[in-house]
Design an enzyme around this catalytic site. Sequence first.
Site, PDB file in Angstrom:
ATOM      1  N   GLU A 134       4.774  -5.243   7.054  1.00 39.58           N
ATOM      2  CA  GLU A 134       3.732  -4.577   7.950  1.00 39.58           C
ATOM      3  C   GLU A 134       4.407  -3.720   9.112  1.00 39.58           C
ATOM      4  OE1 GLU A 134       2.564  -6.774   5.745  1.00 39.58           O
ATOM      5  OE2 GLU A 134       0.830  -5.551   4.655  1.00 39.58           O
ATOM      6  N   GLU A 151       0.168  -9.661  -0.580  1.00 41.26           N
ATOM      7  CA  GLU A 151      -1.873  -9.477   0.153  1.00 41.26           C
ATOM      8  C   GLU A 151      -2.648 -10.286  -1.908  1.00 41.26           C
ATOM      9  OE1 GLU A 151      -1.790  -6.826   2.581  1.00 41.26           O
ATOM     10  OE2 GLU A 151      -2.174  -8.762   4.208  1.00 41.26           O
ATOM     11  N   GLY A 192       0.917  -4.974   1.295  1.00 41.79           N
ATOM     12  CA  GLY A 192      -0.561  -5.631  -0.024  1.00 41.79           C
ATOM     13  C   GLY A 192      -0.122  -5.851  -1.345  1.00 41.79           C
ATOM     14  N   ALA A 201       0.835  -1.416   0.174  1.00 46.46           N
ATOM     15  CA  ALA A 201      -0.015  -0.520   0.180  1.00 46.46           C
ATOM     16  C   ALA A 201       1.182   1.300   0.230  1.00 46.46           C
ATOM     17  CB  ALA A 201      -0.704  -0.124   1.122  1.00 46.46           C
TER      18      ALA A 201
END
Length: 261
Positions: free
Chosen positions: A133, A113, A110, A67
């Site tokens: 993260e 993911e 992300g 992200a």
Amino acid sequence: STQFTNILTSRPEPGVALITLNRPKALNALSSPLMNELSQALKEFDSDPQIGAIVVTGSEKAFAAGADIKEMKDKQFADVIKENWLGNWSDMTRIQKPIIAAVSGFALGGGCELAMMCDIILASPTAKFGQPEIELGIIPAGGATQRLTHAIGKSRAMEIILTGRHFSAQEAEKWGLISRVVGDGEGVVVKEAVEIAKTIAGKGQIAVQTAKETVNAAYELSLAEGLRLERRLFHGLFATQDQKEGMAAFTEKRKAVFTHL
Ligand code: CO8
């Protein structure tokens, strides 16, 4: 079709859509505008009868580095709640057609993911996966605590998520996160992903989409419920012309021509 600024779209083979994440200066960090475009492109290809399977890729250097940290760093609780921030990330899991991730370089946070939301993952030997993260004082939020654990087991998932260390394409293959490591470099892995997508696009789309739905149900349902769903959807395929054509072609010793009806 729609003009995009954070992704590129093309049709490299009959029946195949290719979506390339394209924010090279940010290592394809998944900003909200990028994710909105990705969602829109996926939905457009999902409803396009000419398309049977979709490939998602990034660049040689990065599939996606997660992200967008610059976008999220100053956000407050009230902001993320009110705008349902990143709520559209799960759009990808509602696409009916198969999605193949072709991963080179970084697939972090992300990005990892996003690859795990795809149905098949291929990686080049240079791919680097990870859930960093924890280094940012947060936890994964795009599914890693669940999907990574299902894919590679608790002990490995804990190690990856709690330490934030990267893991290699070879480890990802050995642990069963990805189908396989392919060739060397972005070009080779994308070419192979497109080949698989082309093969899938040549099948009957009703059976393909039903198979995808049934495999995904293995992550949601008990064994008894999953087997019942499988059997009932199998029965349902006898109402399709593709089943009649597929079995007629076998007995007549010719190649089936599916009409997706
Ligand atoms: N966000 C924003 N910008 C990024 C990101 C990112 N995730 N990753 C890289 N960039 C930018 C850098 O800031 C840099 O920009 P600039 O040139 O303007 O400084 C440019 O990309 C190049 O990066 P580097 O100079 O750092 O390149 P290196 O080759 O030295 O390092 C790394 C590459 C190791 C990938 C490094 O960039 C890195 O560690 N990036 C961050 C990785 C990360 O922490 N990802 C996880 C983010 S958190 C997350 O994904 C939560 C997901 C929540 C999903 C929720 C769904 C509902």
